[in-house]
Design an enzyme around this catalytic site. Structure first.
Site, PDB file in Angstrom:
ATOM      1  N   ASP A 118     -18.166  51.408  51.872  1.00 41.46           N
ATOM      2  CA  ASP A 118     -18.731  51.895  53.127  1.00 41.46           C
ATOM      3  C   ASP A 118     -19.113  50.687  53.993  1.00 41.46           C
ATOM      4  O   ASP A 118     -19.973  49.891  53.610  1.00 41.46           O
ATOM      5  CB  ASP A 118     -19.973  52.737  52.817  1.00 41.46           C
ATOM      6  N   GLU A 172     -20.689  62.817  54.988  1.00 38.88           N
ATOM      7  CA  GLU A 172     -21.568  61.775  54.477  1.00 38.88           C
ATOM      8  C   GLU A 172     -22.734  61.527  55.420  1.00 38.88           C
ATOM      9  O   GLU A 172     -23.886  61.362  54.976  1.00 38.88           O
ATOM     10  CB  GLU A 172     -20.783  60.466  54.281  1.00 38.88           C
ATOM     11  N   HIS A 180     -24.009  53.186  64.196  1.00 36.00           N
ATOM     12  CA  HIS A 180     -24.313  54.542  64.651  1.00 36.00           C
ATOM     13  C   HIS A 180     -24.414  54.636  66.175  1.00 36.00           C
ATOM     14  O   HIS A 180     -25.224  55.407  66.702  1.00 36.00           O
ATOM     15  CB  HIS A 180     -25.589  55.070  63.999  1.00 36.00           C
TER      16      HIS A 180
END
Length: 505
Positions: free
Chosen positions: A352, A323, A446
């Protein structure tokens, strides 16, 4: 569905003790037994089995799995390209489902994925490195992973046609405006014209970070910078000044085999399936416990407890690989569906990032006017649930940033919920949800710090109960939900600026 192929990787199954636990219902009775003896699933019963304790244990298991990536990346990660951390993740998912008394048909779908990683980069334009500089995803390195040197040259228009690139671009670093066509197209045209690197500047405020997408032999090392950093450079170039510049990129782009995992109930109407998914991979930078460990583990927890019940409609869980590289797993899955198999999926629900620490309860604004009919009913199911439980909610764009994208583009109604990524929380949202204004919903999005300390468990429990409710609702009945008759009916054909977490144009 694909054949059952057990995953027997060399990595260990972190958290194996989870697989030994007996499944207990709210009255502490062990329910594993014959399918016919099970009660029909209900939202109330399934939600009651969702506990913070179980979610915490699963998160601890997943973080232990991410630690297996240290050998390859020197820090925890479950990147698709990481053959230890990611393989251990899908092994864990597979083995957990396999323990559920033969309730599910488990299948693997292996495919080739183009993945990449940027290890280090530098960009100097004139006498300074722009503060906003970011490397594009799936960028190639500079030649021999060494610095290259040349003048900065401004590309005409949007850099979407060969004629936009002047002869002086050969041996130079191309400065290109964002817009109209994809970043990959701009990079390829720059490389084809002889540029040694490409810099895309934003056409609005803020930095720009995107992906080049499908690799091209013409791609060159590519960067993004803000419009604010670009404008002084553009003025100098338009005045005829020469701006000596240099670029350096240490990166890899390669093809690797990876795997989607699907688990479908053996009971229920196999011609009418409730489908939901989350992605099993993280970014290279960190362990991805919120993104999307929480989504993956929510599915695993709901799937575990659903095995206590009968269903009227089949339920299909999916864990997507790749993904973070551009929705590779879900794209591949949908591309392999025949028309008949496509039509069996009555709706797809995407989960998500369920526990962002500075969260908002976010619902994708999936309207029937812009998406396959039925998407709006699913959207309303989520908002009605939040309201019934005294919670505020807010709409977010349904713009292609997660794995629902391939489904809605192929006529399957879709929707989902999230708690926020790199977006900034407003004062109004603080009044609605608490938290801190002016900060990201997930300040570790991230990053390496997306670990066990990066989770809002109150939000995670609430959202996992909502996922249980969404599964139970449609597993019992599709009464009133629009019947699908054609793959192309109300499919979404308009391109979006996203295809996954990163911009593509």
């Amino acid at each position: 569905m694909h054949s059952i192929l057990p995953l027997l990787g060399a990595t260990s199954l972190a958290g194996a003790s989870v697989l030994q636990q007996a499944l207990i219902n709210p009255t502490n009775q062990v329910l594993f037994g014959s399918y016919d003896s099970k009660p029909l699933v209900s939202s109330e019963a399934l939600e009651a089995q969702i506990t913070e304790k179980n979610l915490r244990k699963r998160a601890e298991d997943l973080f232990s799995i991410a630690q297996e990536g240290v050998e390859e990346y020197n820090h925890p990660t479950r990147l698709t390209l990481c053959h230890t951390g990611h393989l251990a993740t899908i092994n864990y998912i597979y083995a957990t489902i396999a323990e559920l008394d033969d309730y599910y048909e488990i299948s693997n779908q292996t495919f080739d994925a183009v993945v990449g990683n940027v290890f280090e980069y530098r960009l100097v334009l004139g006498d300074r490195q722009p503060d906003s500089v970011l490397a594009m995803s799936l960028t190639p390195p500079t030649p021999d992973k060494e610095a290259v040197f040349g003048p900065l040259v401004l590309v005409a228009n949007d850099g979407c046609n060969e004629s936009d690139f002047p002869a002086t671009i050969k041996g130079a670093i191309a400065l290109i405006k964002r817009g109209v066509c994809g970043f990959g197209d701009k990079s390829a045209l720059a490389g084809k014209a002889g540029a040694i690197a490409a810099v895309v500047y934003n056409n609005e405020n803020g930095s720009v970070s995107g992906t080049l997408g499908t690799p091209s032999k013409y791609h060159v090392a590519s960067f993004g910078i803000s419009n604010e950093d670009a404008q002084p450079l553009i003025k100098k170039l338009e005045a005829g000044d020469v701006i000596p510049s240099s670029a350096y990129m240490d990166a890899i782009v390669q093809k690797t085999g990876t795997t989607n995992i699907m688990a479908q109930t053996k009971g229920g109407d196999q011609e009418n399936c409730v489908m939901l998914g989350g992605h099993s991979d993280s970014v290279a930078e960190g362990p991805g416990i919120n993104d999307d460990g929480t989504g993956s583990l929510t599915l695993l927890e709901v799937a575990t407890h659903l095995a206590d019940y009968k269903v009227n409609n089949c339920v299909r869980f999916a864990w997507w690989a790749g993904e973070e590289e551009g929705l590779l797993g879900s794209d591949y899955y949908v591309s392999q569906l025949s028309k008949e198999e496509n039509l069996k999926i009555r709706l797809f629900m995407d989960y998500d990032m369920m526990a962002s620490p500075n969260y908002a309860y976010q619902v994708y604004n999936a309207t029937d006017a812009a998406n396959p009919v039925g998407s709006e009913e699913l959207r309303n199911l989520y908002t009605n649930y939040y309201e019934a439980h005294g919670q505020n909610w807010t709409y977010i764009p349904f713009d292609g940033r997660s794995d629902y994208d391939a489904f809605i583009k192929n006529g399957i109604p879709g929707g989902g919920i999230a708690t926020g990524a790199e977006g900034v929380k407003s004062e109004n949202e603080v009044a609605m949800f608490g938290g801190k204004a002016g900060e990201w919903y997930d300040h570790c999005y991230h990053q390496l710090c997306d670990d066990l300390d990066n989770l809002a468990y109150d939000a995670w429990v609430m959202n996992t109960k909502l996922v249980a409710h969404s599964v139970a609702t449609y597993a019992v009945s599709f009464k009133g939900f629009p019947k699908r008759t054609d793959v192309k009916m109300n499919d979404v054909s308009e391109p979006s600026i996203y295809h996954g977490p990163k911009l593509i144009m």
